[in-house]
Design a protein around this motif. Structure first.
Motif, mmCIF file in Angstrom:
data_model
loop_
_atom_site.group_PDB
_atom_site.id
_atom_site.type_symbol
_atom_site.label_atom_id
_atom_site.label_comp_id
_atom_site.label_asym_id
_atom_site.label_seq_id
_atom_site.Cartn_x
_atom_site.Cartn_y
_atom_site.Cartn_z
ATOM 1 N N ILE A 1 0.818 -1.219 0.000
ATOM 2 C CA ILE A 1 0.000 0.000 0.000
ATOM 3 C C ILE A 1 0.850 1.267 0.000
ATOM 4 C CG2 ILE A 1 -1.904 -1.169 1.166
ATOM 5 C CD1 ILE A 1 -1.170 0.261 3.722
ATOM 6 N N LYS B 1 -4.303 5.055 4.990
ATOM 7 C CA LYS B 1 -3.035 4.386 5.322
ATOM 8 C C LYS B 1 -2.622 4.703 6.760
ATOM 9 C CE LYS B 1 -1.300 4.514 0.571
ATOM 10 N NZ LYS B 1 -0.320 5.144 -0.342
ATOM 11 N N LEU C 1 -6.985 -0.597 -0.175
ATOM 12 C CA LEU C 1 -5.725 0.105 -0.428
ATOM 13 C C LEU C 1 -4.784 -0.726 -1.298
ATOM 14 C CD1 LEU C 1 -5.048 1.649 3.111
ATOM 15 C CD2 LEU C 1 -5.741 2.869 1.038
#
Length: 767
Positions: free
Chosen positions: A340, A356, A388
């Motif tokens: 990610i 995130k 993600l």
């Protein structure tokens, strides 16, 4: 349509987590079957390394579950991990199908439950006697503090991003209000870890905003985030400072008592050490999922230092699934993070970046808390992570491994989801029977209650907590045979739980099967050594009440108790009633020659030594001296004989001091007392008569009218042995003589703290 139902479930689960009927779990488990059908039709799964690591972890977790000592408990958690994988894959498929709608749904699934839970927690905090849910939930303080923070950690970065990025003034004001509500939720959770995570989130935003291009936006946003960070830092500092420098009784407000409670880092270190010891014992495949709660009791170094969870998800999985399972899960998380953060647009401040931070904060929290034990929190974590990863893969070419296996994996997931679907209905059926039984029991319809309780055990026996309630029900009804039968079955299903053996022992005891009761009690000690004192004293009481004099068994039980209490305490720290029971049992033993003669000389000497210790605090020194003389005479072991001789010499010295004082030979008493208190501490028990020697010196100084010296000796006597009322009375007499009434009252109140039954202290206090 399916995407709406998907986010409806995600939004609803946090709100009903922990409700008694099990609707949340039913909804979560039963939904997997239609999800798997959808995945099969669309064939939208990516066989990359993340997928294979997740699948490998589930395989290893399955192996550890199959060999788990408590299969039922491990099975319940294994099912959840399969659910997490299906939701993880579904989030990727739904995102690919409709990206804008998926992002809106994810925002709603994060913000709406967070707002609802926070407002509900505010409402509950306003009531002192608010109802509580004992099960795992996010808003009731069932585990020291409420765990609202576990969910806010995922949603707060999103709300902060939306506030900073929004240009419309009305919407910006609404997001600002939402941020304030969430911030209040963090504070009122009273979670120190939550404060630290809030500081981490603010720090990440501050560093990111320094790289933004718009100068005006940068200036306003930086000020807000900087203010947030400073505020949280001051909050943490105030909380820690108050807990270190303020006593709990100095804080009257219940709110500030919670806010300033002492940090629990010591207990966390203990839990992590317990995880390590558990891992050492079974390093390959571990003990099985969700079995740490038993191992924590087994390995606790202090009483009450145990927990259901290790407060570190990775350590817990190493102990429960072994080295391979723990390493596989760790690799899964690290590889997911790598994926990610390898996006093509690295510096863009957008929704993905905020999520995130949510993922990172949740991972950090899992290192010192049990946030991932809440199914709604962990489920949302995997949904965000799946989104993600899928979004990052679209910016670069994704390599698939063995794509020909995709149909087989999809068919396998449909099969597993169908089994989970059936499981959810069986669980719900068991819950329905259980609540019907409780309802009939409350209405005194015991025949129907018994019928439904039996249905509970046959329809879904995997809910082990209900077995214990059913045992209690049969006990209350006086049906010991059924209670015993259920308890024996529970012992087979949950052999690591020492509490089950305690209940089983009590049932055998009620049925007068004393040998089986003792065996059950001793199994309880094996599972939880910290309750050994309670169990061994119960066995002593059982021996005494039923006149069961078995010399070898008594020696074994008391030796175990001595080992448990350690050399510096032995038997003289059990409480007055328990010490009297042990003393009476030992006297009965030496009175029965046939049993006492079965012991070897070393064991016989040990019995006399124990009797010496148990009678050492008596005013009559003849009895303990006679016992220790017999121990010296009988035991041929030089090391033991030397230890007993030291104790005998000390007792003879204190006897001489006491006799000199009683015969008004004060000079000799003073000389001998000085000799005793200046002698190096040869035995731990010396402290009991060391206090007596200091008291005698105080009385001698009192006769000489040297009140300062007398006060010094009486205070020393109280410091050594705070349970003797005579020491307090002597000290209070000095304060009467010196007209220090405040000190007199304080001394006598302290006497009553240690001796609430002392009539002498009470009478002197009221004079």
């Amino acid at each position: 349509m399916i995407i709406y139902f998907f986010f409806f479930i995600l939004s609803l689960l946090p709100l009903i987590e922990g409700e008694g009927l099990g609707l949340a779990r039913f909804l979560l488990l039963s939904s997997c079957f239609p999800w798997s059908i959808y995945l099969l039709k669309k064939k939208k799964i990516t066989l990359n390394l993340v997928f294979y690591l997740f699948f490998l972890f589930l395989t290893l977790a399955l192996i550890s579950t199959l060999i788990s000592p408590v299969f039922q408990r491990s099975f319940n958690i294994l099912v959840l991990y399969f659910v997490y994988l299906i939701y993880f894959l579904l989030s990727q498929a739904l995102f690919k199908e409709n990206k804008p709608l998926f992002k809106k749904g994810l925002n709603l699934a994060l913000l709406f439950p967070s707002l609802s839970l926070t407002l509900l927690s505010f409402y509950l905090l306003s009531f002192k006697d608010a109802p509580a849910i004992p099960a795992m939930n996010l808003i009731f303080p069932s585990f020291g503090h409420n765990h609202l923070v576990d969910f806010l950690v995922l949603s707060f970065p999103l709300s902060l991003f939306l506030f900073l990025k929004e240009e419309n003034r009305v919407k910006k004001g609404l997001f600002f209000l939402l941020n304030l509500i969430y911030l209040a939720g963090f504070i009122l959770s009273f979670s120190r870890g939550g404060f630290l995570l809030l500081l981490f989130i603010a720090g990440c935003f501050f560093l990111k905003l320094k790289k933004t291009e718009t100068s005006f936006f940068k200036k306003i946003s930086l000020k807000y985030v900087l203010f947030l960070g400073v505020f949280v830092f001051l909050l943490i500092s105030l909380s820690l400072f108050s807990s270190l420098f303020l006593e709990e009784n100095q804080i009257r407000s219940e709110f500030f008592q919670k806010f300033t409670r002492s940090p629990s880092h010591q207990s966390r270190l203990e839990y992590w050490h317990q995880s390590f010891l558990s891992f050492k014992e079974k390093p390959i495949f571990g003990w099985g999922l969700d079995n740490f709660r038993y191992l924590s009791k087994k390995y606790q170094s202090q009483s009450h230092f145990w927990s259901w969870y290790s407060h570190n998800h990775f350590l817990q999985l190493f102990s429960e699934t072994g080295f391979l399972g723990g390493l596989c899960f760790l690799g899964l998380i690290l590889l997911s993070l790598k994926r990610i953060f390898l996006t093509s647009v690295k510096d863009e401040f957008n929704l993905n970046w905020a999520l995130k931070i949510s993922v990172l904060a949740s991972i950090l929290q899992s290192l010192f808390d049990f946030n991932w034990q809440f199914s709604s929190v962990f489920l949302l974590f995997w949904v965000i992570l799946g989104f993600l990863i899928k979004d990052s893969e679209e910016s670069r070419e994704t390599k698939e491994y063995l794509p020909k296996l995709k149909p087989y994996f999809l068919m396998f997931f449909v099969f597993i989801a169908f089994l989970i679907f059936l499981t959810s209905f069986l669980e719900l059926k068991g819950s329905f029977y259980y609540f019907k039984a409780r309802e009939y029991e409350e209405n005194n319809q015991f025949t129907k209650a018994s019928f439904y309780y039996e249905k509970v055990l046959t329809s879904w026996p995997f809910k082990l907590e209900r077995w214990k309630k059913i045992i209690e029900y049969y006990q209350d009804q006086g049906d010991l045979d059924k209670a015993l039968a259920v308890s024996q079955k529970l012992g087979l299903k949950e052999p690591l739980n020492g509490d089950n053996y305690l209940v089983l022992g009590d049932l055998y005891f009620e049925k007068n099967d004393f040998l089986k009761a003792i065996q059950a009690y001793e199994k309880a000690v094996l599972m939880n050594p910290q309750q050994g004192e309670k169990v061994y004293l119960k066995i002593v009481e059982l021996y005494l009440e039923n006149n069961l004099i078995n010399s070898k068994e008594i020696i074994r039980v008391l030796t175990n108790l001595e080992t448990l209490k350690q050399e510096r305490c032995l038997l003289l720290c059990l409480g007055k009633e328990s010490e009297e029971n042990v003393n009476s049992l030992l006297i009965k033993l030496i009175q029965q020659d046939d049993e006492f003669n079965k012991l070897n000389p070393k064991e016989q000497a040990k019995v006399y030594f124990w009797l010496t210790i148990l009678n050492i605090h008596q005013q009559n020194w003849e009895e303990p001296i006679s016992y220790i003389k017999k121990a010296v005479k009988i035991d041929n072991n030089l090391k033991n004989k030397e230890k007993y001789q030291v104790l005998l010499d000390e007792l003879l010295l204190i006897q001489a001091i006491d006799q000199s004082y009683q015969s008004n030979n004060f000079n000799e008493a003073e000389t001998l007392a000085f000799k005793l208190i200046k002698t190096p501490l040869l035995s731990f028990y010396q402290k009991f008569y060391l206090a007596k020697a200091n008291n005698i010196l105080g009385e001698i100084m009192l006769r000489k009218e040297d009140y300062l010296k007398a006060e010094e000796y009486f205070l020393k006597a109280i410091e050594i042995n705070p349970w003797d009322q005579d020491f307090y009375l002597n000290l209070s007499f000095i304060y009467v003589k010196s007209k220090k009434n405040d000190k007199k009252e304080m001394t006598l109140n302290k006497c009553l703290d240690f001796n609430p039954w002392s009539q002498k202290c009470l009478r002197n206090l009221n004079k």
